[in-house]
Design a protein around this motif. Structure first.
Motif, PDB file in Angstrom:
ATOM      1  N   GLU A 190       0.882  -1.103   0.046  1.00 31.46           N
ATOM      2  CA  GLU A 190       0.044   0.012   0.110  1.00 31.46           C
ATOM      3  C   GLU A 190       0.937   1.465   0.064  1.00 31.46           C
ATOM      4  O   GLU A 190       1.818   1.438   0.735  1.00 31.46           O
ATOM      5  CB  GLU A 190      -0.871  -0.027   1.182  1.00 31.46           C
ATOM      6  N   ASP A 191       0.532   2.113  -0.894  1.00 29.70           N
ATOM      7  CA  ASP A 191       1.494   3.232  -0.917  1.00 29.70           C
ATOM      8  C   ASP A 191       0.982   4.508  -0.294  1.00 29.70           C
ATOM      9  O   ASP A 191       1.841   5.325   0.038  1.00 29.70           O
ATOM     10  CB  ASP A 191       1.505   4.015  -2.463  1.00 29.70           C
ATOM     11  N   GLU A 192      -0.197   4.566   0.364  1.00 29.01           N
ATOM     12  CA  GLU A 192      -0.666   5.541   1.301  1.00 29.01           C
ATOM     13  C   GLU A 192      -0.352   5.196   2.676  1.00 29.01           C
ATOM     14  O   GLU A 192      -0.602   4.303   3.340  1.00 29.01           O
ATOM     15  CB  GLU A 192      -2.399   5.914   1.036  1.00 29.01           C
ATOM     16  N   ASP A 228      -3.217  -3.643  -2.208  1.00 31.48           N
ATOM     17  CA  ASP A 228      -4.032  -2.550  -2.664  1.00 31.48           C
ATOM     18  C   ASP A 228      -4.024  -2.493  -4.277  1.00 31.48           C
ATOM     19  O   ASP A 228      -3.125  -2.585  -4.944  1.00 31.48           O
ATOM     20  CB  ASP A 228      -3.477  -1.088  -2.126  1.00 31.48           C
ATOM     21  N   MET A 280      -5.004   0.361  -6.132  1.00 33.84           N
ATOM     22  CA  MET A 280      -4.203   1.592  -6.730  1.00 33.84           C
ATOM     23  C   MET A 280      -2.971   1.857  -5.908  1.00 33.84           C
ATOM     24  O   MET A 280      -2.506   2.221  -4.927  1.00 33.84           O
ATOM     25  CB  MET A 280      -4.997   2.516  -6.210  1.00 33.84           C
ATOM     26  N   LYS A 295     -12.772  -0.669   0.123  1.00 28.28           N
ATOM     27  CA  LYS A 295     -12.295   0.521   0.999  1.00 28.28           C
ATOM     28  C   LYS A 295     -13.462   1.335   1.239  1.00 28.28           C
ATOM     29  O   LYS A 295     -14.133   1.629   0.160  1.00 28.28           O
ATOM     30  CB  LYS A 295     -11.116   1.300   0.706  1.00 28.28           C
TER      31      LYS A 295
END
Ligand code: CA
Length: 226
Positions: free
Chosen positions: A7-9, A51, A53, A101
Motif C-alpha cells: 500500500e502506497d498511502e 491495494d 491503486m 475500502k
C-alpha cells in the motif's frame, strides 16, 4: 503469522500495520508492486494484503505476476470502490479474496486469518485438448510449443470450450460461461469472438478445431480438426 502489506498511502499502510502488529502478527510494508514481487518471492508470507491503486504496477498486475512467478501465497485485494469490474478483475488475476475500502479493521483481520488457515492454494489444473494447452493460473495458451496471445474474452471463450471438448456448445451457454455481464448487443458477439479465436488458434497452424454446428452452436474438436 507473517503478512506482506502492499500500500502506497502512508496513513493507510501504517494503520494496517499497527493493527496487525497489535494482534501479534508479523508485518512487512511495501509501497510498490515491484518491491512486493521480490519480497514475496524471497520470503515465506502467510498472506499478502494488496491495494489495487499503486503507483507504477497496479495491484492487478502485481497479483498476476506473483502467480506467473509461481508465488501462491493467499492474496487479499483492497479495492477502492465496490465495483463488480474491480472484483472480477481481481479474482481473475489470481487474488483469493477482496475487501472494499473503507473497511472495518476487524473485517480485514478476519479475512486474513481465514485466508491463512486455508493456506496456499493448489494451482488450477492445466487443460489440454489435442496439442492445445491452457493454463488458467497464468492465463497462457499454447499450441504445441508455440505460445498464443489471447485477449481476456478470447481466453475465457477458449477455456469454456476446453472444459467440454467435442461437445456442441450453444451461443447462450458460451455467453453465460465466457461473459460475466449481460451484453447490450448479444446477437453476434459470440460469432465475432469465435472468428478472432480461429484466426489465432487455428488458421496459423492449418487446423480447423473450432467447428460451426449450424443452428446449434460451436464445438471444439478434440482431435484438432485433422
Ligand atoms: Ca493505494
Amino acid at each position: 503469522m507473517r503478512v506482506l502489506v502492499v500500500e502506497d498511502e502512508l496513513r493507510m499502510a501504517s494503520l494496517i500495520r499497527r493493527g496487525l502488529v497489535e494482534e501479534g502478527l508479523s508485518v512487512d510494508v511495501t509501497p510498490t508492486g515491484e518491491e512486493a514481487l521480490w519480497k514475496a518471492q524471497g520470503s515465506d508470507y502467510d498472506a499478502v494484503v494488496l491495494d489495487v491503486m499503486l503507483p507504477g504496477m497496479d495491484g492487478f498486475e502485481t497479483c498476476r505476476r506473483l502467480r506467473t512467478n509461481g508465488v501462491w501465497t493467499p492474496v487479499l485485494m483492497l479495492t477502492a470502490r465496490d465495483s463488480v469490474e474491480d472484483r472480477v478483475a481481481g479474482l481473475d488475476t489470481g487474488a483469493d479474496d477482496y475487501l472494499v475500502k473503507p473497511f472495518a479493521f476487524a473485517e480485514l483481520l478476519a479475512r486474513l486469518r481465514a485466508l491463512a488457515r486455508r493456506g496456499t492454494q493448489e494451482r488450477p489444473t492445466v487443460l489440454e485438448v489435442d496439442d492445445l494447452t491452457l493454463d488458467p493460473a497464468t492465463r497462457r495458451v499454447w499450441r504445441g510449443e508455440r505460445e498464443i496471445r489471447l485477449s481476456v474474452k478470447e481466453f475465457s471463450l477458449l477455456e469454456a470450450f476446453m472444459r467440454r471438448p467435442d461437445e456442441v456448445l450453444s451461443r447462450v451457454y458460451l455467453l453465460d460461461h465466457a461473459w460475466d455481464f449481460a451484453y447490450e448487443n448479444r446477437s453476434n458477439v459470440v460469432d465475432v469472438y469465435i472468428r478472432h479465436l480461429r484466426s489465432k488458434i487455428d488458421e496459423p497452424f492449418g487446423c480447423k478445431t473450432l467447428e460451426t454446428i449450424r443452428g446449434a452452436g460451436y464445438r471444439l474438436r478434440a482431435n484438432g480438426g485433422r
